[in-house]
Design a protein around this motif. Structure first.
Motif, PDB file in Angstrom:
ATOM      1  N   GLU A 491     123.369  69.124  21.679  1.00 35.36           N
ATOM      2  CA  GLU A 491     123.069  69.569  20.212  1.00 35.36           C
ATOM      3  C   GLU A 491     123.549  68.300  19.506  1.00 35.36           C
ATOM      4  O   GLU A 491     122.945  68.169  18.482  1.00 35.36           O
ATOM      5  CB  GLU A 491     123.776  70.712  19.677  1.00 35.36           C
ATOM      6  CG  GLU A 491     123.078  71.490  18.717  1.00 35.36           C
ATOM      7  CD  GLU A 491     123.787  72.782  18.216  1.00 35.36           C
ATOM      8  OE1 GLU A 491     122.982  73.776  18.506  1.00 35.36           O
ATOM      9  OE2 GLU A 491     125.061  72.787  18.165  1.00 35.36           O
ATOM     10  N   ARG A 543     122.190  77.705  20.000  1.00 32.61           N
ATOM     11  CA  ARG A 543     121.067  78.261  20.170  1.00 32.61           C
ATOM     12  C   ARG A 543     120.055  77.658  21.145  1.00 32.61           C
ATOM     13  O   ARG A 543     119.148  78.428  21.279  1.00 32.61           O
ATOM     14  CB  ARG A 543     120.241  78.841  19.032  1.00 32.61           C
ATOM     15  CG  ARG A 543     121.383  79.363  18.039  1.00 32.61           C
ATOM     16  CD  ARG A 543     120.317  79.770  16.988  1.00 32.61           C
ATOM     17  NE  ARG A 543     119.695  79.182  16.402  1.00 32.61           N
ATOM     18  CZ  ARG A 543     118.544  78.962  15.713  1.00 32.61           C
ATOM     19  NH1 ARG A 543     118.066  80.542  15.257  1.00 32.61           N
ATOM     20  NH2 ARG A 543     117.698  78.202  15.034  1.00 32.61           N
ATOM     21  N   SER A 583     115.223  68.957  19.060  1.00 34.84           N
ATOM     22  CA  SER A 583     115.218  67.883  17.942  1.00 34.84           C
ATOM     23  C   SER A 583     114.962  68.841  16.698  1.00 34.84           C
ATOM     24  O   SER A 583     115.697  68.381  15.731  1.00 34.84           O
ATOM     25  CB  SER A 583     114.089  66.929  17.950  1.00 34.84           C
ATOM     26  OG  SER A 583     114.096  66.122  18.798  1.00 34.84           O
ATOM     27  N   ALA A 584     114.087  69.805  16.690  1.00 36.34           N
ATOM     28  CA  ALA A 584     113.838  70.809  15.609  1.00 36.34           C
ATOM     29  C   ALA A 584     115.248  71.419  15.518  1.00 36.34           C
ATOM     30  O   ALA A 584     115.583  71.682  14.121  1.00 36.34           O
ATOM     31  CB  ALA A 584     112.900  71.477  15.931  1.00 36.34           C
ATOM     32  N   GLU A 585     115.874  71.660  16.412  1.00 36.96           N
ATOM     33  CA  GLU A 585     117.069  72.527  16.262  1.00 36.96           C
ATOM     34  C   GLU A 585     118.266  71.718  15.733  1.00 36.96           C
ATOM     35  O   GLU A 585     118.947  72.316  14.711  1.00 36.96           O
ATOM     36  CB  GLU A 585     117.464  73.224  17.466  1.00 36.96           C
ATOM     37  CG  GLU A 585     119.135  73.914  17.593  1.00 36.96           C
ATOM     38  CD  GLU A 585     118.824  75.249  16.650  1.00 36.96           C
ATOM     39  OE1 GLU A 585     117.970  75.736  15.752  1.00 36.96           O
ATOM     40  OE2 GLU A 585     119.914  75.845  16.614  1.00 36.96           O
ATOM     41  N   ARG A 586     118.495  70.568  15.881  1.00 38.00           N
ATOM     42  CA  ARG A 586     119.405  69.495  15.414  1.00 38.00           C
ATOM     43  C   ARG A 586     119.176  69.505  13.842  1.00 38.00           C
ATOM     44  O   ARG A 586     119.998  69.465  13.153  1.00 38.00           O
ATOM     45  CB  ARG A 586     119.381  68.150  15.918  1.00 38.00           C
ATOM     46  CG  ARG A 586     119.760  68.059  17.459  1.00 38.00           C
ATOM     47  CD  ARG A 586     119.606  66.858  18.032  1.00 38.00           C
ATOM     48  NE  ARG A 586     120.272  66.856  19.627  1.00 38.00           N
ATOM     49  CZ  ARG A 586     119.439  65.915  20.366  1.00 38.00           C
ATOM     50  NH1 ARG A 586     118.495  64.951  19.984  1.00 38.00           N
ATOM     51  NH2 ARG A 586     120.027  65.718  21.694  1.00 38.00           N
ATOM     52  N   ALA A 587     117.659  69.168  13.506  1.00 39.31           N
ATOM     53  CA  ALA A 587     117.296  69.065  12.145  1.00 39.31           C
ATOM     54  C   ALA A 587     117.875  70.221  11.241  1.00 39.31           C
ATOM     55  O   ALA A 587     118.303  70.246  10.211  1.00 39.31           O
ATOM     56  CB  ALA A 587     115.866  68.878  11.970  1.00 39.31           C
ATOM     57  N   GLU A 588     117.347  71.343  11.890  1.00 44.00           N
ATOM     58  CA  GLU A 588     117.652  72.755  11.240  1.00 44.00           C
ATOM     59  C   GLU A 588     119.174  73.066  10.792  1.00 44.00           C
ATOM     60  O   GLU A 588     119.331  73.450   9.783  1.00 44.00           O
ATOM     61  CB  GLU A 588     117.016  73.768  12.293  1.00 44.00           C
ATOM     62  CG  GLU A 588     117.691  75.250  12.049  1.00 44.00           C
ATOM     63  CD  GLU A 588     116.647  76.145  11.140  1.00 44.00           C
ATOM     64  OE1 GLU A 588     115.626  75.630  11.089  1.00 44.00           O
ATOM     65  OE2 GLU A 588     117.159  77.074  10.475  1.00 44.00           O
ATOM     66  N   LYS A 589     119.958  72.392  11.895  1.00 45.44           N
ATOM     67  CA  LYS A 589     121.342  72.576  11.588  1.00 45.44           C
ATOM     68  C   LYS A 589     122.010  71.481  10.972  1.00 45.44           C
ATOM     69  O   LYS A 589     123.177  71.282  10.573  1.00 45.44           O
ATOM     70  CB  LYS A 589     122.082  72.678  12.919  1.00 45.44           C
ATOM     71  CG  LYS A 589     122.177  74.130  13.506  1.00 45.44           C
ATOM     72  CD  LYS A 589     123.182  74.200  14.790  1.00 45.44           C
ATOM     73  CE  LYS A 589     123.550  75.342  15.156  1.00 45.44           C
ATOM     74  NZ  LYS A 589     124.444  75.415  16.297  1.00 45.44           N
ATOM     75  N   GLY A 590     121.132  70.393  10.377  1.00 46.90           N
ATOM     76  CA  GLY A 590     121.789  69.252   9.873  1.00 46.90           C
ATOM     77  C   GLY A 590     122.481  68.598  10.704  1.00 46.90           C
ATOM     78  O   GLY A 590     123.333  67.648  10.168  1.00 46.90           O
TER      79      GLY A 590
END
Ligand code: TC6
Length: 693
Positions: A491, A543, A583-590
């Motif tokens: 992550e 997640r 990548s989307a999850e990293r972005a979502e979590k900042g």
């Protein structure tokens, strides 16, 4: 005369007998005894031939490994063997049992070698991180040629007496060792003594062939040094005269003996033997067991049944339906068929083994079992239903075991009378192949029951390690910390391929994400959903694995997980969908992805395992650090040449491991807490090995 070496005479033949139980290791006392025997026999004009034999179960099974930690003590084995080889009288080695390492080297110094048909012969030194340092790498090639010498020296795997004869390593195989050795000695008496040609050995391999062979050995060694250096020594036998080759061999031996790898492999050797003797077992006496029942004939149950049958137990598998019982029998038959294919057993042995198997859907068939192993689905309610039935169907004195890999056995066995007969026997999949068994002790388990678990495991040729109760026991609990850290690294910016690659370079057979994909992501997903309500809200939760499953991918079997897989292939390829999801999850979590050095990844994944293991030790779940090491080496592919995570911690320096763990915990105190025991040992840069009493 020495206590361990004696001389008797029969006419012109002297018989030198080594008696140094348990394995006639050629330690200092034996070397001195043999040295003195040569001194006595050499000038004795009545003696015209000498037989070298051993009392007990075996010829010399090697140098005394315990001596390797001290300085070398004279007389040196290589000098002794030279003396025997230079003798004016023929020496005949009478081989039986396991003729290994320094034992084989001693025999190679003799002028004739005759072996009982059941003898196993080999040079296993590479598995201790060293090489045969008393002429084995130089004399073997001169007797067998290049291919057999490379095989024997670099794999360390012993061969049968017949194979050794075919290789040219020995002169004769016999069914009557004593009589045939004496006949051979009487024939050789007074005859010229055959000696090895000291010129370089001959082979038709080109320099390129040798270079390619070295690359192969290096690839198979996967980071382990000794097979590669042992190969170099064998090659020298084809390039230099014997005396020079022997000097070079000794130099490489001394170099290897001092490496962390050799220390780790020696630790592994003794740890694998010490795990069978935990303090908790001292008061236990194993019970006689002949009939086993296994509840559940799935992959795990049929694997356990295969191991039990192969160990000689009469075994019954109980399934839920006649159809499932038939499938279970087919699975066991399949396991045994592949053992036949691999040359492990004969077809006759397979048939005799299968004859001892009963498969049934009648639960009452457990009534005559001495020991019953539950191996049903890893779900507390399912296991509880099985133990409900066992409470009445099993004999009141039958030992009851559960193969649970995570769950506290007391939570689903409380209804069973006589709880002192209950224990966990956590086999690893495939259970007929994997050698580790965690023997789980509940607060009620009687020491005799534990001792029975250990004895049964030994009979199955498995290595048992005692564990107390905690979620996942020793192995899976540490795996949990490892997997969690791997998830955070992913992550935070490392790729699955980088993390897996770093761990493979470290020596693991596969990295964490390849392992998750291979095992399948579904079970972990279900577990996490079930645990959601009780999860510590302070702990970081990655997640990504859940999102992959929710995206319809559950690992290798479905063609996608952390990686992509082509139809029918296990090769892990990059998955653009999974990468986009990460990548989307990293972005979502900042999270701004950052880069990691491979060494940083390895250090962090190592530190969290040691930290969890330290908690396991301080809670008394594992008795000694060596128990943890054996679990990780034998159950999870931890490289043997690193000796397990605790041995690795000592080699890296525990202060360093503590510092890495402290940084991890400082950065994320909600998720990590430094174990008190790691604080204590790392604080003084001590060694976990000192707790291995
Ligand atoms: C070498 O030779 C190098 C030469 C170059 C010199 C310059 N030393 O395994 P088991 C102990 S390197 C000391 O339970 P099994 C073992 O710890 C050596 N101790 O029995 C155990 O002690 P415990 C090359 C040894 O019947 C007890 O003996 N040789 C040694 O299941 C019984 O052992 C090898 O690598 C030793 N060499 O198996 C062979 N060997 O009761 C290593 C055993 O206190 N040994 N012990 O726990 C083996 O592979 C097996 O022991 C076996 C017997 C197949 C000989």
């Amino acid at each position: 005369m020495s206590d361990v070496v004696t001389i008797t005479r029969e006419g012109a033949v002297a018989i030198v007998t080594i008696d140094n139980p348990p394995v006639n290791a050629v330690g200092q006392a034996v070397r001195q005894g043999l040295w003195d025997a040569v001194t006595t026999l050499e000038p004795d004009t009545q003696v015209e031939a000498v037989i070298l034999a051993c009392a007990g179960n075996t010829f010399i099974a090697g140098a005394d490994i315990r001596e390797f930690d001290g300085g070398s003590m004279e007389p040196w084995l290589a000098d002794l063997i030279d003396r025997i080889h230079s003798s004016a009288k023929p020496w005949i080695a009478a081989l039986h049992g396991t003729v290994l390492g320094g034992g084989l080297e001693t025999a190679l110094g003799c002028h004739y070698r005759i072996a009982d048909r059941r003898t196993k012969i080999g040079l296993p030194e590479v598995s201790l991180g060293i090489l045969p340092g008393a002429g084995g790498t130089q004399r073997t090639p001169r007797l067998t040629g290049a291919a057999a010498a490379v095989q024997l020296v670099t794999t360390g795997v012993p061969v049968s007496a017949e194979k050794a004869l075919e290789f040219g390593l020995i002169d004769r195989v016999t069914d009557d060792l004593d009589a045939d050795t004496m006949t051979l000695a009487q024939h050789a008496a007074g005859q010229p003594v055959p000696r090895l040609d000291p010129a370089p050995a001959e082979s038709n391999l080109s320099q390129d062939d040798w270079d390619n062979l070295r690359k192969q050995v290096e690839k198979q060694a996967r980071g382990q040094l000794s097979p590669v250096r042992a190969f170099d020594a064998v090659r020298l036998a084809f390039e230099t005269p014997l005396a020079e080759g022997m000097d070079a061999e000794r130099d490489i031996f001394m170099e290897l003996k001092e490496t962390d790898q050799s220390k780790a492999l020696r630790h592994a050797f003794f740890a694998e033997r010490a795990v069978g003797k935990p303090a908790a077992l001292k008061s236990g006496t194993p019970r006689d067991i002949s009939r086993l029942a296994v509840i559940g004939g799935g992959l795990m149950g049929s694997g356990i049944a295969t191991a039990a049958l192969s160990a000689g137990y009469t075994t019954t598998i109980v399934e839920q339906s006649a159809e499932a019982a038939t499938t279970a029998r087919e699975r066991v038959a399949g396991n045994l068929a592949s053992a036949v294919k691999r040359g492990k057993i004969t077809e006759e042995a397979r048939d005799a083994t299968l004859d001892r198997l009963t498969t049934t859907d009648d639960f009452d068939a457990v009534a005559d079992a001495d020991l019953i192993i539950e191996a049903v689905f890893e779900e507390s309610d399912v296991k509880r239903a099985v133990f409900d039935k066992l409470a009445t169907a099993a004999r009141p004195d039958a030992i009851l075991a559960t193969n649970t890999s995570y769950i506290d056995p007391t939570t689903f066995t409380s209804q069973v009378p006589n709880p002192e007969r209950i224990m966990g026997l956590h086999f690893f999949s495939p259970a007929h192949i994997m050698r580790l068994v965690e023997v789980v002790r509940t607060p009620d388990t009687h020491p005799d029951v534990l001792a029975t678990g250990f004895t049964m495991a030994k009979k199955m040729r498995k290595v048992a390690v005692l564990s107390g109760i905690c979620d996942g026991f020793i192995g899976n609990r540490i795996l949990g910390a490892y997997g969690r850290m791997a998830g955070y690294l992913l992550e935070d910016g490392a790729s699955a391929a980088q993390i897996d690659g770093a761990m493979k370079d470290f020596g693991m057979p596969m990295g964490p994400f390849e392992m998750f994909d291979m095992a399948g992501l579904q079970i972990g997903y279900s577990n996490r959903k079930r645990e959601a309500a009780t999860r510590d809200p302070q702990m970081r939760y990655s997640r990504i694995a859940d999102l992959i499953v929710e995206d319809g991918a559950t690992g290798q079997k479905t063609g996608r997980g952390f990686y992509r897989y082509e139809q029918g292939s296990r090769a892990a390829l990059p998955s653009p969908e999974t990468e986009a999801l990460i990548s989307a999850e990293r972005a979502e979590k900042g999270i701004t992805p950052r880069s990691f050095e491979d060494s940083e990844i390895v250090a962090m994944l190592h530190a969290v395992q040691v930290n969890e293991a330290a908690k396991i030790l301080q809670e008394g779940i594992a008795e000694r650090p060596l128990d943890v090491d054996v679990v990780k080496m034998m159950g999870y592919g931890y490289p043997r040449w690193r000796g397990g995570p605790m041995q690795e911690a000592d080699a890296r320096g525990t202060a360093q491991v503590l510092s890495t763990m402290q940084s991890i915990a400082d950065a994320d105190p909600g998720s990590w807490h430094v174990a008190d025991l790691l604080q204590e040992i790392g604080g003084k840069n001590g060694r976990f090995a000192d707790l291995n009493t």
